[in-house]
Design a protein around this motif. Structure first.
Motif, PDB file in Angstrom:
ATOM      1  N   GLN A  22       0.666  -0.726   0.292  1.00 19.32           N
ATOM      2  CA  GLN A  22      -0.307  -0.061   0.182  1.00 19.32           C
ATOM      3  C   GLN A  22       0.487   1.057  -0.296  1.00 19.32           C
ATOM      4  O   GLN A  22       0.579   2.285  -0.220  1.00 19.32           O
ATOM      5  N   GLU A  23       2.070   1.216   0.602  1.00 19.87           N
ATOM      6  CA  GLU A  23       2.895   2.543   0.416  1.00 19.87           C
ATOM      7  C   GLU A  23       3.446   2.508  -0.771  1.00 19.87           C
ATOM      8  O   GLU A  23       4.088   3.642  -1.232  1.00 19.87           O
ATOM      9  N   PHE A  24       3.200   1.827  -1.128  1.00 17.16           N
ATOM     10  CA  PHE A  24       4.118   1.246  -2.495  1.00 17.16           C
ATOM     11  C   PHE A  24       2.881   1.535  -3.465  1.00 17.16           C
ATOM     12  O   PHE A  24       4.183   2.748  -4.959  1.00 17.16           O
ATOM     13  N   CYS A  25       2.159   1.461  -3.672  1.00 20.48           N
ATOM     14  CA  CYS A  25       1.038   1.216  -4.814  1.00 20.48           C
ATOM     15  C   CYS A  25      -0.192   1.308  -4.499  1.00 20.48           C
ATOM     16  O   CYS A  25      -0.812   0.308  -3.864  1.00 20.48           O
ATOM     17  N   PRO A  26      -0.444   2.488  -3.542  1.00 21.87           N
ATOM     18  CA  PRO A  26      -1.518   2.821  -2.853  1.00 21.87           C
ATOM     19  C   PRO A  26      -2.991   1.751  -3.657  1.00 21.87           C
ATOM     20  O   PRO A  26      -4.148   1.715  -2.414  1.00 21.87           O
ATOM     21  N   GLN A  27      -3.351   2.394  -4.880  1.00 28.17           N
ATOM     22  CA  GLN A  27      -4.145   1.992  -5.639  1.00 28.17           C
ATOM     23  C   GLN A  27      -4.557   0.021  -5.521  1.00 28.17           C
ATOM     24  O   GLN A  27      -5.511   0.000  -6.083  1.00 28.17           O
ATOM     25  N   ALA A  28      -3.346  -0.139  -5.415  1.00 26.30           N
ATOM     26  CA  ALA A  28      -3.299  -1.741  -5.479  1.00 26.30           C
ATOM     27  C   ALA A  28      -4.237  -2.251  -4.485  1.00 26.30           C
ATOM     28  O   ALA A  28      -4.724  -3.709  -4.446  1.00 26.30           O
ATOM     29  N   VAL A  29      -4.127  -1.647  -3.260  1.00 29.11           N
ATOM     30  CA  VAL A  29      -4.650  -1.860  -2.064  1.00 29.11           C
ATOM     31  C   VAL A  29      -5.980  -1.823  -1.662  1.00 29.11           C
ATOM     32  O   VAL A  29      -6.539  -0.445  -1.481  1.00 29.11           O
ATOM     33  N   ILE A  30      -6.510  -2.902  -1.125  1.00 30.09           N
ATOM     34  CA  ILE A  30      -8.271  -2.190  -0.053  1.00 30.09           C
ATOM     35  C   ILE A  30      -7.992  -2.173   1.169  1.00 30.09           C
ATOM     36  O   ILE A  30      -7.739  -3.704   1.370  1.00 30.09           O
ATOM     37  N   GLY A  31      -8.502  -1.745   2.022  1.00 32.92           N
ATOM     38  CA  GLY A  31      -9.001  -1.663   3.597  1.00 32.92           C
ATOM     39  C   GLY A  31      -7.628  -1.111   4.202  1.00 32.92           C
ATOM     40  O   GLY A  31      -6.944  -0.024   3.522  1.00 32.92           O
ATOM     41  N   VAL A  32      -7.737  -1.305   5.304  1.00 33.40           N
ATOM     42  CA  VAL A  32      -6.592  -0.277   5.980  1.00 33.40           C
ATOM     43  C   VAL A  32      -6.052  -1.609   6.639  1.00 33.40           C
ATOM     44  O   VAL A  32      -6.409  -2.791   7.738  1.00 33.40           O
ATOM     45  N   LYS A  33      -4.962  -1.092   7.086  1.00 36.24           N
ATOM     46  CA  LYS A  33      -4.195  -2.645   8.150  1.00 36.24           C
ATOM     47  C   LYS A  33      -4.708  -2.868   9.478  1.00 36.24           C
ATOM     48  O   LYS A  33      -4.987  -1.744  10.325  1.00 36.24           O
ATOM     49  N   ASP A  34      -4.665  -3.382  10.075  1.00 33.95           N
ATOM     50  CA  ASP A  34      -4.978  -3.991  11.327  1.00 33.95           C
ATOM     51  C   ASP A  34      -6.561  -3.514  11.581  1.00 33.95           C
ATOM     52  O   ASP A  34      -6.762  -3.381  12.449  1.00 33.95           O
ATOM     53  N   ALA A  35      -7.555  -3.042  10.321  1.00 36.78           N
ATOM     54  CA  ALA A  35      -8.686  -2.839  11.081  1.00 36.78           C
ATOM     55  C   ALA A  35      -9.851  -4.188  10.973  1.00 36.78           C
ATOM     56  O   ALA A  35      -9.179  -4.898  10.810  1.00 36.78           O
ATOM     57  N   MET A  36     -11.250  -4.091  12.006  1.00 33.95           N
ATOM     58  CA  MET A  36     -11.281  -4.581  12.158  1.00 33.95           C
ATOM     59  C   MET A  36     -12.567  -4.402  11.826  1.00 33.95           C
ATOM     60  O   MET A  36     -13.672  -3.750  11.464  1.00 33.95           O
ATOM     61  N   LYS A  37     -13.946  -5.234  11.491  1.00 31.64           N
ATOM     62  CA  LYS A  37     -15.074  -5.073  11.264  1.00 31.64           C
ATOM     63  C   LYS A  37     -15.830  -3.851  11.757  1.00 31.64           C
ATOM     64  O   LYS A  37     -15.852  -4.517  12.561  1.00 31.64           O
ATOM     65  N   GLU A  38     -16.690  -3.433  11.339  1.00 34.12           N
ATOM     66  CA  GLU A  38     -18.083  -2.441  11.844  1.00 34.12           C
ATOM     67  C   GLU A  38     -19.072  -2.376  11.359  1.00 34.12           C
ATOM     68  O   GLU A  38     -19.281  -3.317   9.897  1.00 34.12           O
ATOM     69  N   ASP A  39     -20.482  -2.531  12.302  1.00 28.33           N
ATOM     70  CA  ASP A  39     -21.505  -2.664  11.814  1.00 28.33           C
ATOM     71  C   ASP A  39     -22.014  -1.207  10.840  1.00 28.33           C
ATOM     72  O   ASP A  39     -21.153  -0.272  10.896  1.00 28.33           O
ATOM     73  N   ASP A  40     -22.975  -1.206  10.641  1.00 30.43           N
ATOM     74  CA  ASP A  40     -23.604  -0.139   9.934  1.00 30.43           C
ATOM     75  C   ASP A  40     -23.323   1.570   9.898  1.00 30.43           C
ATOM     76  O   ASP A  40     -23.474   2.421   9.170  1.00 30.43           O
ATOM     77  N   GLU A  41     -23.489   1.868  11.934  1.00 31.96           N
ATOM     78  CA  GLU A  41     -23.153   2.694  12.633  1.00 31.96           C
ATOM     79  C   GLU A  41     -22.139   3.244  12.250  1.00 31.96           C
ATOM     80  O   GLU A  41     -21.561   3.661  13.573  1.00 31.96           O
ATOM     81  N   GLY A  42     -20.901   1.767  12.100  1.00 33.18           N
ATOM     82  CA  GLY A  42     -19.794   2.573  12.627  1.00 33.18           C
ATOM     83  C   GLY A  42     -18.558   1.693  14.328  1.00 33.18           C
ATOM     84  O   GLY A  42     -18.023   2.491  14.389  1.00 33.18           O
ATOM     85  N   ASN A  43     -19.635   0.847  14.331  1.00 37.77           N
ATOM     86  CA  ASN A  43     -19.409   0.757  15.790  1.00 37.77           C
ATOM     87  C   ASN A  43     -18.397  -0.616  15.482  1.00 37.77           C
ATOM     88  O   ASN A  43     -19.280  -1.507  14.649  1.00 37.77           O
ATOM     89  N   PRO A  44     -17.664  -1.035  16.014  1.00 41.19           N
ATOM     90  CA  PRO A  44     -16.567  -2.552  16.070  1.00 41.19           C
ATOM     91  C   PRO A  44     -17.911  -3.445  16.788  1.00 41.19           C
ATOM     92  O   PRO A  44     -19.055  -3.204  17.286  1.00 41.19           O
ATOM     93  N   ILE A  45     -18.184  -4.444  15.756  1.00 39.66           N
ATOM     94  CA  ILE A  45     -18.272  -5.488  15.735  1.00 39.66           C
ATOM     95  C   ILE A  45     -18.427  -6.619  16.832  1.00 39.66           C
ATOM     96  O   ILE A  45     -16.778  -6.509  17.578  1.00 39.66           O
ATOM     97  N   VAL A  46     -19.887  -7.263  17.625  1.00 46.39           N
ATOM     98  CA  VAL A  46     -18.223  -7.336  19.046  1.00 46.39           C
ATOM     99  C   VAL A  46     -17.724  -8.393  18.971  1.00 46.39           C
ATOM    100  O   VAL A  46     -16.797  -8.435  19.643  1.00 46.39           O
ATOM    101  N   LEU A  47     -17.478  -9.643  18.343  1.00 53.28           N
ATOM    102  CA  LEU A  47     -16.792 -10.529  18.084  1.00 53.28           C
ATOM    103  C   LEU A  47     -14.874 -10.289  17.610  1.00 53.28           C
ATOM    104  O   LEU A  47     -14.804 -11.180  17.561  1.00 53.28           O
TER     105      LEU A  47
END
Length: 339
Positions: free
Chosen positions: A257-282
């Protein structure tokens, strides 16, 4: 047996009373409408006999003609329906409705009087093939709510909230064309002003192309990539082991992502969130994904730069060889004079 009598009783009712007393043969034909008044009235008969032919049924009196049983609205009304309940108290039961009105014909699953909601299933050969869940999901080939992939159960699911499709199968999915070439799947994005073609899967004969838009008319500010060799040095290939124990080779998404940002989707160490942007309990990881084909331009650019450097080196070598040849000739000349 006492006779049942109401003022204005028609003769056929009197005849039924006589029949009940065993004094009259069975009446096979009525030439009047049946009108019922009052509440909780029932037409009773054997509706559950093991032999279908022994059940109370409606049948046309026209020989060799189809039987059609229906309900019609009264007056200017435009709605009619059949209800089937799953309990003897229809005011507290689940029900399926076959309904038609002025705008559509529909099959509905309804919950009455606090009864639990029921999914709406469709069976053939006594096996459920498809169902609408109470949450609105459409399941085909499975009756288990949720993603077939997550459930490890073959089937197809249409999610009512995200409008997404999830599918799991023990056999490959097939996409055929009527001719020997054409587009199997066309992808679009919506920029607010209109739909934009975002790529396609196209076949021609035995060749399949995963095509992305590349027409010059879609591109502006075109420039030449430079320092490709230097940038490629900053992203050396790596190897690893996947969770299932299989080996892998390539690049780590967050480094790429640092070398070619358009090649990567997502954020390092991200966790899934619900529709309101809150972290999912699991706390389920939201893994990054990468398209390594984005590296090809820089790889090709690095190759061109290496070719240019090699040509320059070859030219320098030729020049040095010419100088060396000249120097050797002079040395030979000097040695000949001093011999």
């Amino acid at each position: 047996m006492a006779k049942i009598f109401y003022p204005g009783m028609p003769n056929w009712l009197d005849a039924l009373n006589t029949l009940a007393e065993g004094q009259l043969a069975a009446i096979s034909t009525l030439f009047v409408n049946l009108n019922f008044s009052g509440n909780s009235l029932r037409i009773k008969g054997d509706l559950s006999n093991a032999l279908h032919s022994n059940r109370l049924l409606a049948q046309t009196n026209v020989a060799n003609s189809p039987s059609v049983f229906g309900v019609v609205p009264s007056g200017a009304a435009t709605s009619g329906q059949f209800n089937a309940y799953n309990g003897s108290n229809p005011d507290s039961a689940g029900a399926v409705q076959l309904k038609v009105d002025a705008t559509r014909a529909a099959v509905l699953s309804v919950a009455i009087g606090g009864a639990p909601s029921l999914p709406l299933g469709f069976d053939t050969n006594s096996i459920e093939r498809m169902r609408f869940g109470v949450n609105g999901e459409l399941l085909y080939g499975t009756s288990i709510s949720g993603s077939p992939v997550a459930n490890r159960a073959n089937g197809i699911r249409f999610d009512p909230s995200t409008r997404s499709i999830s599918m799991r199968s023990s056999a490959p999915s097939e996409f055929g064309l009527a001719g020997n070439n054409g587009t199997h799947i066309q992808f679009y994005t919506d920029n607010g002003a209109g739909f934009v073609g975002a790529g396609a899967i196209i076949s021609s004969g035995n060749t399949t192309v995963f095509a992305s838009p590349s027409d010059y008319r879609l591109k502006s500010g075109v420039y030449r990539l430079t320092n490709c060799r230097e940038s490629m040095r900053k992203l050396p290939p790596e190897g690893w082991t996947w969770p299932d124990g299989s080996p892998g080779e390539g690049w780590l998404a967050h480094k790429a992502q640092e070398f070619c940002p358009q090649a990567v989707i997502g954020v390092k160490d991200a966790m899934k969130e619900d529709d309101e942007g809150n972290p999912i309990v699991l706390l389920e990881p939201d893994y990054q994904v990468m398209d390594k084909t984005f590296f090809i331009p820089r790889m090709y650019g690095a190759q061109l730069e290496m070719d240019a450097a090699l040509l320059a080196a070859e030219l320098a070598i030729e020049q040095m060889r010419a100088l060396l040849d000249t120097a050797l000739a002079r040395i030979d000349a000097l040695e000949a004079r001093t011999a």
